[in-house]
Design an enzyme around this catalytic site. Structure first.
Site, PDB file in Angstrom:
ATOM      1  N   GLY A 174      -9.694   7.504  -2.795  1.00  0.00           N
ATOM      2  CA  GLY A 174     -10.635   6.788  -3.662  1.00  0.00           C
ATOM      3  C   GLY A 174     -11.391   7.730  -4.572  1.00  0.00           C
ATOM      4  O   GLY A 174     -11.643   7.427  -5.746  1.00  0.00           O
ATOM      5  N   GLY A 222      -3.902   8.530  -2.875  1.00  0.00           N
ATOM      6  CA  GLY A 222      -3.311   7.564  -1.957  1.00  0.00           C
ATOM      7  C   GLY A 222      -1.825   7.657  -1.729  1.00  0.00           C
ATOM      8  O   GLY A 222      -1.318   8.658  -1.222  1.00  0.00           O
ATOM      9  N   ARG A 263      -6.833  17.034   7.819  1.00  0.00           N
ATOM     10  CA  ARG A 263      -8.198  17.154   7.266  1.00  0.00           C
ATOM     11  C   ARG A 263      -8.990  18.248   7.973  1.00  0.00           C
ATOM     12  O   ARG A 263      -9.764  18.966   7.339  1.00  0.00           O
ATOM     13  CB  ARG A 263      -8.928  15.827   7.380  1.00  0.00           C
ATOM     14  N   LYS A 270      -0.933  -2.606  -8.437  1.00  0.00           N
ATOM     15  CA  LYS A 270      -1.622  -3.462  -9.408  1.00  0.00           C
ATOM     16  C   LYS A 270      -2.212  -2.735 -10.601  1.00  0.00           C
ATOM     17  O   LYS A 270      -2.754  -1.638 -10.459  1.00  0.00           O
ATOM     18  CB  LYS A 270      -2.758  -4.194  -8.693  1.00  0.00           C
TER      19      LYS A 270
HETATM   20  P1  AMP Z   1      -1.580   1.433  -4.881  1.00  0.00           P
HETATM   21  O1  AMP Z   1      -2.356   1.423  -3.594  1.00  0.00           O
HETATM   22  O2  AMP Z   1      -2.126   0.536  -5.935  1.00  0.00           O
HETATM   23  O3  AMP Z   1      -1.287   2.820  -5.383  1.00  0.00           O
HETATM   24  O4  AMP Z   1      -0.181   0.753  -4.542  1.00  0.00           O
HETATM   25  C1  AMP Z   1       0.694   1.259  -3.598  1.00  0.00           C
HETATM   26  C2  AMP Z   1       1.555   0.146  -3.111  1.00  0.00           C
HETATM   27  O5  AMP Z   1       2.270  -0.397  -4.214  1.00  0.00           O
HETATM   28  C3  AMP Z   1       2.597   0.556  -2.122  1.00  0.00           C
HETATM   29  O6  AMP Z   1       2.288  -0.010  -0.886  1.00  0.00           O
HETATM   30  C4  AMP Z   1       3.910   0.007  -2.679  1.00  0.00           C
HETATM   31  O7  AMP Z   1       4.690  -0.641  -1.717  1.00  0.00           O
HETATM   32  C5  AMP Z   1       3.418  -1.006  -3.694  1.00  0.00           C
HETATM   33  N1  AMP Z   1       4.409  -1.246  -4.746  1.00  0.00           N
HETATM   34  C6  AMP Z   1       5.049  -0.344  -5.487  1.00  0.00           C
HETATM   35  N2  AMP Z   1       5.944  -0.919  -6.313  1.00  0.00           N
HETATM   36  C7  AMP Z   1       5.886  -2.250  -6.085  1.00  0.00           C
HETATM   37  C8  AMP Z   1       6.568  -3.395  -6.604  1.00  0.00           C
HETATM   38  N3  AMP Z   1       7.500  -3.235  -7.551  1.00  0.00           N
HETATM   39  N4  AMP Z   1       6.237  -4.605  -6.140  1.00  0.00           N
HETATM   40  C9  AMP Z   1       5.285  -4.736  -5.183  1.00  0.00           C
HETATM   41  N5  AMP Z   1       4.597  -3.703  -4.646  1.00  0.00           N
HETATM   42  C10 AMP Z   1       4.888  -2.472  -5.083  1.00  0.00           C
END
Ligand code: AMP
Length: 396
Positions: free
Chosen positions: A377, A354, A35, A198
């Site tokens: 974010g 992220g 950064r 999610k």
């Molecule tokens: P996000 O912060 O929503 O972009 O999610 C990132 C996180 O999603 C990472 O830490 C991954 O380990 C998790 N992730 C990716 N695929 C899966 C999965 N199939 N089941 C559970 N967690 C997951």
């Protein structure tokens, strides 16, 4: 609107909002200075023009109280090494020390102000505090994309005190231009790849992207909710039961808009959420009871890869699997490689928000992506189609 290249900072004191929120070890040593490096082009331009730079930033979450463990002094010292020039430091971002040191600042000099978030007024977007900051400089530059989604004093409110003298720094401009290339008038076909844990955190992103992409790839944990919504068996996979209707609505929206939707057809499954779990491979809609899908399988990789390679514009947000664990990183590696390959064939690629940024860095592919965003974010909200207050404050 003013731009860095057309503006001369000669004789000016530039008040620059930067993101010096760098990770440090227990002794204050900077452990990742990306950064700090990212703001150097903006600082150099100001100095080379014959101006001086007053840098302001937050560091950590001091919650409105002075906490010297979150002082910007060690970061200022590190910046001095990166710039190869002394960097002065004011022990508070407003008040007598800041006023005296900014008043005495000479062309070619750099001053870092102490952590903005030692004052609760920063995050509250307080008017009087913003005015006090504004009085330190002649021109306001916002180069902190990572906080552009916050209407804080230093990121947004301060801009109103510079109606004729406010502009984006190079880093911020590059972020805005990159999103413009993807969501503005992209070269087609344009494919968006969305993964991560999610659906709930990406609903608005998916809705907004359906309005502009030709193909939409959904992977990661969130894909399970789509698989289940379409009638599949997802075993013990991460599924958001309350979002099954939302997932079906997104599928319908994609159909209505003529967007080709790709959902995993096969998966790497595990009997527990662990690096040393027993693993297997099966159809994405036939995950046995007690097993969970933790990565996309080879057939999905092939289909996603083909879509990526026929695209001229690519946007990637979120990993395809639990890439932090070795047995479940193949999907994310393969997608990162496909995006890099498409880029070398002339596609424009933006990786933002992220964990996909962490993934391309971890796999050593960042140099082969057109633009890797610095704002987690902020990028997510930008991709949702929201007007970011820090951007609107300069444009308005
Ligand atoms: P996000 O912060 O929503 O972009 O999610 C990132 C996180 O999603 C990472 O830490 C991954 O380990 C998790 N992730 C990716 N695929 C899966 C999965 N199939 N089941 C559970 N967690 C997951």
């Amino acid at each position: 609107m003013l731009t860095m290249d057309s503006f001369s900072f000669a004789g000016k004191k530039a008040l620059v909002r930067v993101d010096l929120n760098v990770p440090q070890d227990a002794t204050g040593k900077v452990t990742d200075d990306s950064r700090a490096r990212a703001i150097i082009p903006t600082v150099r331009k100001i100095l080379n023009d014959g101006g001086s730079a007053i840098l302001m930033s937050h560091l950590g979450r001091p919650k409105g109280k002075v906490n010297l463990a979150m002082s910007l002094k060690p970061v200022a010292d590190h910046l001095s090494v990166l710039l190869g020039t002394p960097v002065l430091f004011a022990t508070d971002c407003v008040g007598l020390d800041a006023q005296a040191k900014t008043a005495a600042l000479k062309p070619g000099e750099v001053l870092v102000l102490e952590n903005l978030r030692f004052h609760p007024e920063e995050e509250a977007g307080d008017e009087a505090f913003s005015k006090a900051l504004s009085e330190l400089g002649d021109v306001y530059v916002n180069d902190a994309f990572g906080t552009a989604h916050r209407a804080h004093a230093s990121t947004t409110i301060v801009a109103k005190f510079f109606p004729e003298a406010k502009l984006f720094g190079y880093l911020m401009q590059a972020e805005i231009d990159s999103v413009g290339k993807v969501l503005g008038s992209p070269q087609r076909p344009m494919t968006a790849i969305v993964g991560g844990s999610k659906v709930s955190s990406k609903i608005e992103v998916l809705r907004n992207l359906i309005g502009s992409c030709d193909e939409l790839i959904i992977g990661g944990g969130m894909a399970n909710t789509f698989v289940k919504a379409m009638g599949g068996q997802t075993g013990a996979s991460l599924v958001e039961e309350d979002l099954l209707d939302t997932a079906r609505a997104i599928v319908q929206e994609a159909e209505a808009k003529g967007v080709k939707l790709h959902i995993p057809t096969d998966a790497v499954v595990a009997d527990s959420f662990a690096e040393n779990a027993s693993t297997d491979h099966c159809a994405a809609d036939a995950v046995p009871d007690g097993w969970m899908a933790l990565d996309i399988g080879p057939k999905s990789i092939e289909a996603f890869r083909a879509a990526i390679l026929r695209s001229k514009t690519l946007l990637w947000n979120g990993p395809m699997g639990v890439f932090e664990m070795k047995p479940f990183q193949q999907g994310t590696i393969a997608i990162a490689q496909a995006v890099a390959e498409a880029t070398s064939k002339g596609a424009f690629s933006l990786v933002g928000g992220g964990d996909s940024v962490a993934a391309v860095n971890q796999f050593g592919l960042a140099d082969r992506i057109s633009y890797v965003s610095t704002g987690g974010g902020a990028m997510l909200e930008y991709l949702e189609g929201k007007a970011l207050p820090g951007i609107a404050a300069i444009q308005g």
